[in-house]
Design a protein around this motif. Structure first.
Motif, PDB file in Angstrom:
ATOM      1  N   VAL A  63       3.583  57.355 -74.275  1.00  0.00           N
ATOM      2  CA  VAL A  63       2.833  57.099 -73.023  1.00  0.00           C
ATOM      3  C   VAL A  63       2.392  58.388 -72.720  1.00  0.00           C
ATOM      4  O   VAL A  63       2.652  59.564 -72.588  1.00  0.00           O
ATOM      5  CB  VAL A  63       3.775  56.880 -71.723  1.00  0.00           C
ATOM      6  N   ALA A  64       0.738  58.272 -72.988  1.00  0.00           N
ATOM      7  CA  ALA A  64       0.070  59.444 -72.986  1.00  0.00           C
ATOM      8  C   ALA A  64      -0.845  59.741 -71.875  1.00  0.00           C
ATOM      9  O   ALA A  64      -1.672  58.874 -71.440  1.00  0.00           O
ATOM     10  CB  ALA A  64      -0.988  59.397 -74.360  1.00  0.00           C
ATOM     11  N   LEU A  65      -0.308  60.827 -71.214  1.00  0.00           N
ATOM     12  CA  LEU A  65      -0.923  60.953 -69.849  1.00  0.00           C
ATOM     13  C   LEU A  65      -2.351  61.998 -70.000  1.00  0.00           C
ATOM     14  O   LEU A  65      -2.309  62.881 -70.713  1.00  0.00           O
ATOM     15  CB  LEU A  65       0.025  61.945 -68.945  1.00  0.00           C
ATOM     16  N   ILE A  66      -3.412  61.484 -69.339  1.00  0.00           N
ATOM     17  CA  ILE A  66      -4.598  62.161 -69.379  1.00  0.00           C
ATOM     18  C   ILE A  66      -4.924  62.443 -67.903  1.00  0.00           C
ATOM     19  O   ILE A  66      -4.344  62.293 -66.976  1.00  0.00           O
ATOM     20  CB  ILE A  66      -5.849  61.316 -69.802  1.00  0.00           C
ATOM     21  N   ARG A  67      -5.874  63.735 -67.643  1.00  0.00           N
ATOM     22  CA  ARG A  67      -6.160  64.337 -66.598  1.00  0.00           C
ATOM     23  C   ARG A  67      -7.646  63.917 -66.083  1.00  0.00           C
ATOM     24  O   ARG A  67      -8.654  63.693 -66.957  1.00  0.00           O
ATOM     25  CB  ARG A  67      -6.041  65.809 -66.792  1.00  0.00           C
ATOM     26  N   PRO A  68      -7.800  63.664 -64.785  1.00  0.00           N
ATOM     27  CA  PRO A  68      -9.191  63.369 -64.429  1.00  0.00           C
ATOM     28  C   PRO A  68     -10.279  64.294 -64.829  1.00  0.00           C
ATOM     29  O   PRO A  68      -9.930  65.706 -65.037  1.00  0.00           O
ATOM     30  CB  PRO A  68      -8.901  62.977 -62.910  1.00  0.00           C
ATOM     31  N   ALA A  69     -11.298  63.901 -65.167  1.00  0.00           N
ATOM     32  CA  ALA A  69     -12.381  64.978 -65.593  1.00  0.00           C
ATOM     33  C   ALA A  69     -13.038  65.655 -64.560  1.00  0.00           C
ATOM     34  O   ALA A  69     -13.445  66.833 -64.736  1.00  0.00           O
ATOM     35  CB  ALA A  69     -13.543  64.072 -66.309  1.00  0.00           C
ATOM     36  N   ARG A  95     -11.705  68.517 -71.209  1.00  0.00           N
ATOM     37  CA  ARG A  95     -10.080  68.251 -71.289  1.00  0.00           C
ATOM     38  C   ARG A  95      -9.713  66.856 -71.362  1.00  0.00           C
ATOM     39  O   ARG A  95      -8.826  66.512 -71.958  1.00  0.00           O
ATOM     40  CB  ARG A  95      -9.553  68.971 -69.802  1.00  0.00           C
ATOM     41  N   LEU A  96     -10.483  65.779 -70.680  1.00  0.00           N
ATOM     42  CA  LEU A  96     -10.291  64.513 -70.812  1.00  0.00           C
ATOM     43  C   LEU A  96     -10.485  64.091 -72.216  1.00  0.00           C
ATOM     44  O   LEU A  96      -9.825  63.244 -72.788  1.00  0.00           O
ATOM     45  CB  LEU A  96     -11.186  63.925 -69.737  1.00  0.00           C
ATOM     46  N   GLN A  97     -11.620  64.365 -72.736  1.00  0.00           N
ATOM     47  CA  GLN A  97     -12.093  64.275 -74.196  1.00  0.00           C
ATOM     48  C   GLN A  97     -10.867  64.484 -74.970  1.00  0.00           C
ATOM     49  O   GLN A  97     -10.572  63.885 -76.115  1.00  0.00           O
ATOM     50  CB  GLN A  97     -13.410  64.702 -74.650  1.00  0.00           C
ATOM     51  N   ALA A  98     -10.184  65.769 -74.856  1.00  0.00           N
ATOM     52  CA  ALA A  98      -9.141  66.284 -75.737  1.00  0.00           C
ATOM     53  C   ALA A  98      -7.790  65.404 -75.610  1.00  0.00           C
ATOM     54  O   ALA A  98      -7.153  65.194 -76.543  1.00  0.00           O
ATOM     55  CB  ALA A  98      -8.961  67.897 -75.486  1.00  0.00           C
TER      56      ALA A  98
END
Length: 485
Positions: free
Chosen positions: A194-200, A209-212
């Protein structure tokens, strides 16, 4: 599935699912096919042995028994494979296994008969053994499928069976909500990451940061050789969805958009494409045009036949009602039919009153308004028989949700959500609620809610075989006569 563990990495977040995978889609499908083949082979040999014992008094197999078993097993496998039955999704519940098994076995026999006829080898096989095998196979293969479904469902819920490895990528709130609501590890899916991303946001640093985050998620997907990715972000965040899709387009996985919570209230949402237009269909009419025509044909044929056969009984009941109490033989009351169109329902009068106003008091146990003959008619469901006239007129069906008085409809529509959905099909003389003992007085909202739940289940799961089962249980099941007042 084991607990999901939280890890941190360079200020980002990731959740890892330690899933146990004991099978793949290919091997599971192969195992299901082998199970079918084994059952058919055993069935043919058992029936061949039984026929030999009955015909000759000696135990033994015919010369072509093994060949017959191989041909029927192969045909049964092909029929099920072409129907897509060797997928885990068909075996997550023991319910609904009888119909597909019976129809597949019937088609198998037809395929076999056509083949041996065209090959001019029909005389090489025992017709008695073939017929006995078919008849014995109907309950045997249905029971076999139910047993297989129980095993697959148990293994899937325990996390021991999974046909695909999945990465869930998205915002923490949406990803965790998706996992908690749907528990995909119980549906043959192994959640390996479960890979969590952060809003751009709006600043360039947020976009980087989102792209990373997405690049790291794509790397995880490649590392674990995953089969699919579920994107769990709000559907309104189009930019984030586009970024996720772009990040995973170059990985050999299926990309899924995780459902929003609003879809949980609908049983079978479906993508419908018309030319270049694609829409998410939340509901469809309860019955298709062909299903409506088939149901109407059956209602007319059975309704007319039953009315002709029961006319002498109608005459006896009418005479008893007139001798028992003053008043009309038939009771007519306004009810809502299909699409909430009003009609007047016919019943044998069982009470001293014939209320049809804005306030109607339901019959209760021991109600003094019920006549002597009326009590017998209600207890045996004979008071409902004149509704055959409503069926022939097209206002009702033999099977469907029972219609209620207009006054009661207005009351329950205010109290019970989706109550009016009962009118999306024609009302019936009998229904799923009635054969499950939910009939008679509804003195509490809970009783009516349970009845409505049964009616909505019937609408969402209608089939011709279900109608036949309800009619059978109406006559022979004790539950259908429970709570009659």
């Amino acid at each position: 599935m084991a607990d999901i563990l939280i890890e941190t990495r360079d200020g980002g977040h990731r959740r890892r699912g330690e899933a146990r995978v004991a099978g793949s889609g290919f091997w599971l499908g192969l195992s299901m096919a082998a199970w079918d083949g084994l059952n058919v082979a055993l069935l043919v040999h058992a029936c061949g042995l039984a026929y030999s014992l009955m015909a000759t008094g000696a135990m033994g197999f015919g010369d072509r028994t093994g060949e017959l078993a191989a041909m029927l097993a192969a045909a049964f496998f092909l029929v099920n494979m072409l129907r897509g039955r060797y997928q885990i999704g068909h075996y997550l519940s023991a319910k609904g296994q009888i119909g597909p098994a019976v129809s597949a076995w019937t088609v198998t026999l037809l395929v076999f008969v056509v083949f041996v006829f065209l090959a001019k080898v029909a005389g090489d096989f025992s017709r008695a053994t073939i017929l006995l095998t078919y008849l014995a196979g109907l309950p045997a293969l249905a029971a076999s499928r139910a047993l297989l479904a129980r095993a697959v469902a148990a293994g899937s819920q325990a996390g021991h069976i999974a046909t695909q490895r999945v990465v869930v990528v998205g915002y923490e709130a949406q990803a965790m909500s998706f996992l908690e609501r749907h528990k995909p590890w119980r549906l043959g899916t192994a959640i390996v990451e479960v890979a969590l991303i952060r809003p751009a946001g709006t600043d360039p640093a947020g976009a980087r940061r989102l792209q990373a985050d997405l690049a790291a998620a794509a790397a995880l997907c490649r590392h674990h050789c995953c089969d699919a990715v579920y994107i769990a972000v709000p559907w309104s965040d189009q930019d984030a969805i586009d970024a996720c899709v772009t990040a995973f387009m170059n990985t050999p996985v299926a990309i899924h958009l995780a459902p929003e919570k609003v879809l949980d209230g609908f049983a079978r949402p479906h993508i419908v494409s018309t030319g270049s237009l694609s829409t998410l269909r939340l509901t469809r009419p309860a019955l298709t045009g062909a299903e409506i025509a088939a149901k109407r044909t059956f209602d007319l044929a059975v309704g007319c036949l039953a009315l002709m056969l029961l006319l002498p009984l109608f005459a006896v009941i009418a005479l008893l009602i007139r001798l028992d109490s003053p008043g009309p033989v038939l009771f007519r009351q306004r009810r809502h039919g299909f699409n909430q169109q009003p009609f007047r329902i016919f019943k044998f009068r069982s009470m001293t009153t014939t209320d049809d106003g804005s306030v109607i008091r339901q019959a209760t146990k021991g109600d003094t308004r019920i006549t002597r003959i009326g009590r017998f008619l209600r207890r045996t469901n004979l008071d409902e028989l004149p509704q055959l006239l409503n069926v022939i007129a097209g206002q009702m069906s033999l099977v469907g949700p029972r219609p209620h008085a207009l006054a009661h409809d207005r009351e329950f529509e205010r109290k019970i959500a989706l109550y009016a959905r009962r009118h999306n099909v024609k009302p019936g003389i009998t229904g799923w609620a009635q054969v499950n003992g939910l009939r008679g007085e509804t003195d509490t909202d809970e009783k009516m809610a349970a009845r409505v739940a049964c009616d909505l289940w019937y609408i969402d799961n209608w089939s011709f075989s279900l109608d036949l089962a309800i009619l059978f249980r109406t006559v022979f099941s004790a539950k259908a006569f429970r709570n009659a007042g």
